[in-house]
Design a protein around this motif. Structure first.
Motif: not given
Length: 173
Positions: A148-162
């Motif tokens: 999950i982390k590997d898939r989401l790390k490239d689309i994180a952008g704001d503080d909450y997602k990070e």
């Protein structure tokens, strides 16, 4: 309430909201509580979908899409239109001081269906996938916090997602 067109979707499973399910016939009953959503608020509902034609056994339920088998000209025209629909989202609402609900219907047609998930959809799916791991859900499949982390790390952008990606890394240790 969501009604799925059996010509497109054989079955489904609502992900989450287990405590808010209600019988289909109770949707129109103003005395039943299906959950409230305040004015200006949003909610995301995710479904696992089994496509039409699948061998997976699914019980049948009554639906507005039963008219697909119509015989007269009016029903045939309706059937052509309904063959373009995947599902219909039904929303009941009351005015602030009202006692009787009113119905809004939103069909989802072929033009809204995408082969690939948008970043927002992928993010929502990753959060739901994480919840299934945290609950040790029978539906978690082969999911892992690392995947999950590997898939989401490239689309994180704001503080909450990070922060969420950071927590996935901590969970995956």
């Amino acid at each position: 309430q969501v009604e799925f067109n059996p010509a497109m979707i054989k079955g489904y499973r609502l992900i989450g909201y287990e405590n808010r399910t209600m019988a289909a016939e109770d949707f129109s009953d103003d005395t039943k509580d299906g959950g409230e959503l305040g004015a200006g608020h949003q909610v995301t509902a995710l479904y696992e979908i089994i496509p039409a034609g699948s061998d997976y056994p699914i019980p049948e339920v009554e639906s507005r899409y039963d008219t697909l088998n119509g015989t007269d000209e009016t029903e045939k025209l309706s059937a052509e239109k309904l063959n373009n629909e995947w599902l219909t989202v039904n929303i009941r609402y009351k005015e602030p001081d009202g006692d009787t609900s009113m119905l809004l219907e939103y069909p989802v047609e072929n033009s809204a269906v995408r082969e690939e998930m948008s970043d927002n959809m992928s993010w929502a799916a990753g959060v739901a996938q994480t919840a299934m791991l945290l609950k040790d859900s029978e539906y978690k499949g082969t999911s892992s916090y690392k995947d999950i982390k590997d898939r989401l790390k490239d689309i994180a952008g704001d503080d909450y997602k990070e922060e969420f990606v950071y927590l996935l890394g901590r969970l995956g240790r």
